[in-house]
Write an enzyme that holds these catalytic residues in place. Sequence first.
Site, PDB file in Angstrom:
ATOM      1  N   ARG A 146     -10.868 -11.520   2.412  1.00  0.00           N
ATOM      2  CA  ARG A 146     -11.312 -12.584   1.486  1.00  0.00           C
ATOM      3  C   ARG A 146     -10.442 -13.617   1.775  1.00  0.00           C
ATOM      4  O   ARG A 146     -11.852 -14.920   1.821  1.00  0.00           O
ATOM      5  CB  ARG A 146     -12.033 -12.130   0.555  1.00  0.00           C
ATOM      6  CG  ARG A 146     -11.101 -11.806  -0.664  1.00  0.00           C
ATOM      7  CD  ARG A 146     -11.281 -11.226  -2.204  1.00  0.00           C
ATOM      8  NE  ARG A 146     -11.080  -9.755  -1.102  1.00  0.00           N
ATOM      9  CZ  ARG A 146     -12.040  -8.978  -2.861  1.00  0.00           C
ATOM     10  NH1 ARG A 146     -12.250  -8.921  -3.820  1.00  0.00           N
ATOM     11  NH2 ARG A 146     -11.592  -7.150  -1.786  1.00  0.00           N
ATOM     12  N   LYS A 204       1.067  -1.046  -0.665  1.00  0.00           N
ATOM     13  CA  LYS A 204      -0.191  -0.002   0.298  1.00  0.00           C
ATOM     14  C   LYS A 204       1.357   1.082  -0.069  1.00  0.00           C
ATOM     15  O   LYS A 204       2.127   1.199   0.641  1.00  0.00           O
ATOM     16  CB  LYS A 204      -0.865  -0.270   1.505  1.00  0.00           C
ATOM     17  CG  LYS A 204      -1.691  -1.406   1.500  1.00  0.00           C
ATOM     18  CD  LYS A 204      -2.728  -0.598   2.688  1.00  0.00           C
ATOM     19  CE  LYS A 204      -3.644  -2.096   2.470  1.00  0.00           C
ATOM     20  NZ  LYS A 204      -5.031  -1.503   2.320  1.00  0.00           N
TER      21      LYS A 204
END
Length: 467
Positions: free
Chosen positions: A320, A246
Amino acid sequence: MTDLFRFRSEMRFADSAAAALPLWTVAAGADLPTALSPAQRAFAAAQGFSGATGSLCLLPDETGALAGALFGMGTAQSRARMRFSLAGAAAKLPAGAWRLAVDLPEAECAREALGWLLEGYRFETYAKNPVPGARLVAPDGVEARRLEVMAEAEALARDLVNTPANDMGPEELEAAVRALGAIHGAEVSAIVGEDLLAEGYPLIHAVGRASPRAPRLIELRWGKEGPEVALVGKGVCFDTGGLDLKPAASMGLMKKDMGGAANVLACAHMIMALGAPVRLRVLIPAVENAVSGNAFRPQDILISRKGLSVEINNTDAEGRLVLADALAAADEEAPDLIVSMATLTGAARVALGPDLPPFYTDDEDLAEALAEAAEEGADPLWRMPFWAPYETMIEPGIADLDNAPSGGMAGSITAALFLRRFVTETDRFAHLDLYAWQQVAAPGRAKGAFGQGGRAVLGALTKLFAL
């Protein structure tokens, strides 16, 4: 680690109404209460009090001592925007006990009383700034203990998320679950590190293996009878993005990436503290998504607990993955309900903003129960669809599933569709895509970590199973 479960006195109702001062709520432009003396009415008029949103007028008696207060509730439109209007009075009133001197509709009264309790929250683990607060006597007709439990749960969720990642890693999150279990007599266990592979949780292991802080699957079980309810919470204690690192601006709030786990634990606390007749199972995959030589890579193909293969097209779509293994484990028992909570996608924030998490379910009764409970509990949610035409977006061809479809479209929906693939034996499943953060302080909602979804899920359980 933060001293969790120190439920503050400011987040409880005052013990007695005997010495409590009266507080009158006044809508914008409404007449002043008839109970005021002529001198008090003249004093309020001289102060220009008109019931405007958040306005406060302290009232003296004939000696000049404090005798009560007026608080402006504004218009119906302004109250709808505030969510917890009366919490503004809790923030402004002098310390001491106060009682509502007006009758509010039952539902409004419960919501406003809860907001008052939530206003008492302070995160003081690292910087002590004790401020004596105004305490509210529980209004007649509200379920005082239930509201206090909700405030306790909110404090727990906020404390967990507010705690920085150096003090809230997978091990510390497990310790928090064990502490909560000890309070309620629940059974808590964990599968840690390499044992995850031996026990069949390869995705949790893959996401967490690059960190020196061992990944784990934490499990809590409570209750011996009633419907079985499984709560699954994303416990990514810090998310660097992995090898798809990120940028700094996106990493700044990643201590909150375990917000799903925090809110699942808040919900579990309410269920257990209120003695709901359910068999509760909580599953939290707790990891740190870090960078090292053994980090999982883009283009890796991993085999999940369910047996489904997953192509990794972005290591920053890790939530997820850990949820997939945990959901598969929950689904193996075919419980009466599975609910997952996760700070999963930025797409959900683009669609609905930070205050309104989407939820997904195929079950119409569950959808109705969640929507009603969200409204009643001042815990807003908004239903979004498991949109079948988008299933092809999560099918890369080279594997069964793609963890990060290209194109940037429908990101929250495709993430929810991905998770649904791991729930095949359970009829009732809901997924909540949370933000778990309050960007700007508001009455009852301090800036920082914020609880979302827990009260709505509790209310939905009550409706679905007639608890």
